[in-house]
Scaffold this motif. Structure first.
Motif, PDB file in Angstrom:
ATOM      1  N   LEU A 172       0.732  -1.351   0.076  1.00 13.80           N
ATOM      2  CA  LEU A 172      -0.146   0.031  -0.028  1.00 13.80           C
ATOM      3  C   LEU A 172       0.883   1.098   0.161  1.00 13.80           C
ATOM      4  O   LEU A 172       2.087   1.143   0.008  1.00 13.80           O
ATOM      5  CB  LEU A 172      -1.020   0.104   1.146  1.00 13.80           C
ATOM      6  CG  LEU A 172      -0.412  -0.684   2.560  1.00 13.80           C
ATOM      7  CD1 LEU A 172       0.551   0.452   3.048  1.00 13.80           C
ATOM      8  CD2 LEU A 172      -1.548  -0.831   3.389  1.00 13.80           C
ATOM      9  N   HIS A 173       0.147   2.533  -0.138  1.00 16.06           N
ATOM     10  CA  HIS A 173       1.020   3.720  -0.298  1.00 16.06           C
ATOM     11  C   HIS A 173       1.162   4.137   1.199  1.00 16.06           C
ATOM     12  O   HIS A 173       0.362   4.007   2.149  1.00 16.06           O
ATOM     13  CB  HIS A 173       0.030   4.539  -0.790  1.00 16.06           C
ATOM     14  CG  HIS A 173      -0.015   4.613  -2.407  1.00 16.06           C
ATOM     15  ND1 HIS A 173       0.698   5.322  -3.338  1.00 16.06           N
ATOM     16  CD2 HIS A 173      -1.114   4.092  -3.016  1.00 16.06           C
ATOM     17  CE1 HIS A 173       0.602   4.817  -4.373  1.00 16.06           C
ATOM     18  NE2 HIS A 173      -0.681   4.210  -4.616  1.00 16.06           N
ATOM     19  N   THR A 174       2.547   4.387   1.400  1.00 16.71           N
ATOM     20  CA  THR A 174       3.013   4.926   2.790  1.00 16.71           C
ATOM     21  C   THR A 174       2.210   5.841   3.278  1.00 16.71           C
ATOM     22  O   THR A 174       1.674   6.102   4.442  1.00 16.71           O
ATOM     23  CB  THR A 174       4.537   5.407   2.601  1.00 16.71           C
ATOM     24  OG1 THR A 174       5.269   4.139   2.088  1.00 16.71           O
ATOM     25  CG2 THR A 174       5.050   5.673   4.077  1.00 16.71           C
ATOM     26  N   ALA A 175       1.810   7.028   2.385  1.00 15.96           N
ATOM     27  CA  ALA A 175       1.051   8.019   2.822  1.00 15.96           C
ATOM     28  C   ALA A 175      -0.512   7.636   3.565  1.00 15.96           C
ATOM     29  O   ALA A 175      -0.919   8.505   4.283  1.00 15.96           O
ATOM     30  CB  ALA A 175       0.884   9.030   1.829  1.00 15.96           C
ATOM     31  N   ALA A 176      -0.923   6.444   2.965  1.00 13.42           N
ATOM     32  CA  ALA A 176      -2.172   6.072   3.528  1.00 13.42           C
ATOM     33  C   ALA A 176      -2.116   5.633   4.852  1.00 13.42           C
ATOM     34  O   ALA A 176      -3.303   5.681   5.321  1.00 13.42           O
ATOM     35  CB  ALA A 176      -2.780   5.127   2.345  1.00 13.42           C
ATOM     36  N   MET A 177      -1.077   5.455   5.306  1.00  7.19           N
ATOM     37  CA  MET A 177      -0.763   5.001   6.596  1.00  7.19           C
ATOM     38  C   MET A 177      -0.428   6.017   7.815  1.00  7.19           C
ATOM     39  O   MET A 177      -0.313   5.864   9.031  1.00  7.19           O
ATOM     40  CB  MET A 177       0.402   3.831   6.850  1.00  7.19           C
ATOM     41  CG  MET A 177       0.163   2.500   6.063  1.00  7.19           C
ATOM     42  SD  MET A 177      -1.039   1.544   7.042  1.00  7.19           S
ATOM     43  CE  MET A 177      -0.220   1.016   8.385  1.00  7.19           C
ATOM     44  N   GLU A 178      -0.222   7.244   7.170  1.00 10.23           N
ATOM     45  CA  GLU A 178      -0.099   8.306   8.092  1.00 10.23           C
ATOM     46  C   GLU A 178      -0.895   8.600   9.220  1.00 10.23           C
ATOM     47  O   GLU A 178      -2.201   8.618   9.032  1.00 10.23           O
ATOM     48  CB  GLU A 178       0.193   9.546   7.165  1.00 10.23           C
ATOM     49  CG  GLU A 178       0.635  10.895   8.013  1.00 10.23           C
ATOM     50  CD  GLU A 178       0.828  11.986   7.174  1.00 10.23           C
ATOM     51  OE1 GLU A 178       0.959  13.227   7.561  1.00 10.23           O
ATOM     52  OE2 GLU A 178       0.727  11.824   5.849  1.00 10.23           O
ATOM     53  N   GLY A 179      -0.524   8.722  10.413  1.00 13.13           N
ATOM     54  CA  GLY A 179      -1.410   8.764  11.539  1.00 13.13           C
ATOM     55  C   GLY A 179      -2.395   7.656  11.888  1.00 13.13           C
ATOM     56  O   GLY A 179      -3.109   7.694  12.885  1.00 13.13           O
ATOM     57  N   LYS A 180      -2.000   6.513  11.174  1.00 10.65           N
ATOM     58  CA  LYS A 180      -2.825   5.199  11.254  1.00 10.65           C
ATOM     59  C   LYS A 180      -2.065   3.993  11.536  1.00 10.65           C
ATOM     60  O   LYS A 180      -2.311   2.950  11.997  1.00 10.65           O
ATOM     61  CB  LYS A 180      -3.787   4.904  10.233  1.00 10.65           C
ATOM     62  CG  LYS A 180      -4.643   6.007   9.914  1.00 10.65           C
ATOM     63  CD  LYS A 180      -5.215   5.765   8.527  1.00 10.65           C
ATOM     64  CE  LYS A 180      -6.174   6.778   8.021  1.00 10.65           C
ATOM     65  NZ  LYS A 180      -7.060   6.602   6.734  1.00 10.65           N
ATOM     66  N   ARG A 181      -0.660   4.282  11.618  1.00 12.54           N
ATOM     67  CA  ARG A 181       0.351   3.035  11.455  1.00 12.54           C
ATOM     68  C   ARG A 181      -0.001   2.202  12.659  1.00 12.54           C
ATOM     69  O   ARG A 181      -0.170   0.953  12.471  1.00 12.54           O
ATOM     70  CB  ARG A 181       1.607   3.522  11.303  1.00 12.54           C
ATOM     71  CG  ARG A 181       2.852   2.481  11.418  1.00 12.54           C
ATOM     72  CD  ARG A 181       4.102   3.094  11.181  1.00 12.54           C
ATOM     73  NE  ARG A 181       4.099   3.827   9.989  1.00 12.54           N
ATOM     74  CZ  ARG A 181       4.738   3.450   8.796  1.00 12.54           C
ATOM     75  NH1 ARG A 181       5.798   2.363   9.004  1.00 12.54           N
ATOM     76  NH2 ARG A 181       5.061   4.296   7.707  1.00 12.54           N
ATOM     77  N   GLU A 182      -0.035   2.593  14.134  1.00 12.70           N
ATOM     78  CA  GLU A 182       0.143   1.836  15.124  1.00 12.70           C
ATOM     79  C   GLU A 182      -1.294   1.216  15.333  1.00 12.70           C
ATOM     80  O   GLU A 182      -1.537   0.139  15.803  1.00 12.70           O
ATOM     81  CB  GLU A 182       0.608   2.788  16.283  1.00 12.70           C
ATOM     82  CG  GLU A 182       2.044   3.239  16.385  1.00 12.70           C
ATOM     83  CD  GLU A 182       3.178   1.913  16.092  1.00 12.70           C
ATOM     84  OE1 GLU A 182       2.685   0.963  16.490  1.00 12.70           O
ATOM     85  OE2 GLU A 182       3.913   2.177  15.252  1.00 12.70           O
ATOM     86  N   LYS A 183      -2.233   2.111  14.971  1.00  7.68           N
ATOM     87  CA  LYS A 183      -3.691   1.695  15.009  1.00  7.68           C
ATOM     88  C   LYS A 183      -3.961   0.382  14.116  1.00  7.68           C
ATOM     89  O   LYS A 183      -4.572  -0.714  14.638  1.00  7.68           O
ATOM     90  CB  LYS A 183      -4.546   2.653  14.684  1.00  7.68           C
ATOM     91  CG  LYS A 183      -6.073   2.377  14.882  1.00  7.68           C
ATOM     92  CD  LYS A 183      -6.967   3.714  14.641  1.00  7.68           C
ATOM     93  CE  LYS A 183      -8.501   3.310  14.783  1.00  7.68           C
ATOM     94  NZ  LYS A 183      -8.758   2.441  13.636  1.00  7.68           N
TER      95      LYS A 183
END
Length: 426
Positions: free
Chosen positions: A330-341
């Motif tokens: 997936l796109h790294t930007a799509a995980m921004e602010g959501k990674r740990e969750k």
């Protein structure tokens, strides 16, 4: 369409071809390096208005761009009433899409007057549904009926309207989509997309030195290349004309004698026997890897994984898997602010034995309609990359067999593309 000279070129192209009936203009772009696109200036006005800041200085720049175009065309025409209406709407907190769409709207007004064509506001005949998705059938019915009344017309690109009448835009580059929508409604023989390049090239010229042009390409190949980063044509613009069987011709406004690239439904035979059609790619990719013993026997494992991704509003690119492994590309930007969750929810949903996420990857697609019949194509791709001392992290091939996609480190992205192009450059 950045200035009067470009507008004159467009008018000359239109008038030179009696078969050209409908024109879809974009907003004025950059005239030179460091210049602003009008759409970007409009977005700036919108942001200023949100915080009650004065927009007059920026909006004056916009007005002067259009005044210069009108003056350069030698027209006795004024947009002052339109300027006043738009400026007032922005100050009174008009929606972001309305503000952004005015670049195309104003350019359409000028071009229609210059050509002597009917101006058709896209908001009156291009429709979106309540959920914000494009309403293809309602649009086609309304637009076809309207176009039937006019032999020639200018319809501004990029926007349409919601059921409540408010303006809704397509994504950036949406004038390509509007052009395809109009071509379908008009039952056109050909959709010409005039841009600043002479068609598609086999690879990005910023990466590969002097790549070969693509004379003819199928819709399916174009879809793959456009989605993977070939930006000559908005990838969503393919669908309206593809369903209607209308070919697309990518042409260069600055070099109208160049034949460009033809995009067609199918190619039965061709003198060109190249195995691949083109190479494209994208950077900024992350890979989530899950491992679990007997994963393949665990009913619903994949569904639970994808449910976590979906509920976090993330779209994935690919899902390569093994017996006890599954990767989500997936796109790294799509995980921004959501990674740990996301990682925590995956652990809870499927209890993997191992769970990792790696950033800094790129995807490269090797696309060609003849690949399915050419033995050893995949071997040539992998050998070329290996000979360049590059490790492949991921391999994927769609069921259509017109593309092979590999994942490499971002630092290897450009060398890998060059190695593959050199292998197939015949």
């Amino acid at each position: 369409m950045a200035d009067a000279e470009q507008m004159k070129k467009v008018a000359a192209i239109v008038k030179a071809d009696p078969a050209c009936h409908y024109v879809i203009p974009s907003a004025p772009g950059k005239r030179f390096s460091g210049d602003d696109k009008v759409t970007d200036l409009l977005y700036r006005c919108y942001e200023l208005s949100k915080t009650e800041e004065d927009i007059s200085e920026v909006f004056e720049i916009i007005k002067n761009r259009y005044r210069d175009i009108i003056k350069g065309l030698g027209m006795d025409y004024s947009l002052e009433e339109e300027f006043a209406k738009i400026e007032m709407s922005i100050v009174n907190h008009a929606g972001r899409d309305y503000v952004a769409s005015r670049g195309e709207y104003l350019n359409g007004r000028i071009l229609a007057n210059y050509l002597g064509f009917k101006f058709i506001d896209a908001a009156k005949c291009i429709f979106f549904k309540e959920n914000g998705t494009f309403d293809a059938e309602a649009t086609n019915e309304s637009l076809a009926a309207r176009l039937a009344n006019y032999e020639h017309a200018v319809i501004p690109g990029f926007y349409g309207s919601m059921p409540n009448g408010t303006i809704k835009t397509f994504s950036r580059g949406g004038s390509d989509i509007t052009g395809a929508i109009v071509a379908r409604a008009a039952r056109a023989d050909l959709y010409e997309n005039w841009t600043d390049v002479s068609g598609f090239l086999m690879a990005d010229p910023r990466i590969v030195n002097d790549p070969k042009p693509i004379d003819v390409i199928t819709y399916r190949e174009l879809r793959e290349l456009a989605y993977m980063g070939a930006t000559v044509l908005h990838d969503e613009s393919i669908f309206p004309v593809r369903h209607a069987g209308i070919p697309i011709n990518i042409r260069n406004t600055n070099d109208p004698s160049a034949k460009g690239t033809m995009i067609v439904p199918n190619i039965k035979d061709s003198a060109d026997k190249s195995v691949i059609t083109g190479i494209a790619g994208k950077t900024g990719i992350s890979i989530i890897s899950l491992e679990k013993d007997m994963m393949n026997a665990e009913l619903g494992f994949g569904r639970r994984v994808l449910q976590v991704i979906e509920e976090n509003g993330i779209s994935f690119e690919h899902l390569p898997s093994g017996v006890d492994t599954l990767s989500i590309v997936l796109h790294t930007a799509a995980m921004e602010g959501k990674r740990e969750k996301v990682l925590a929810e995956l652990r809870h949903a499927v209890s993997p034995d191992a769970l990792t996420i790696e950033d800094g990857y790129a995807l490269i697609a090797v696309v060609g309609r003849r690949m399915v019949a050419a033995k050893g194509t995949a071997q040539r791709v992998f050998r070329a990359v290996a000979d360049a001392d590059i490790n492949i992290k991921m391999i994927d091939q769609g069921s259509s067999e017109i593309d092979i996609i590999i994942g490499v480190r971002e630092c290897d992205y450009k060398p890998a593309i060059n190695a593959i192009y050199k292998e197939f450059d015949v």
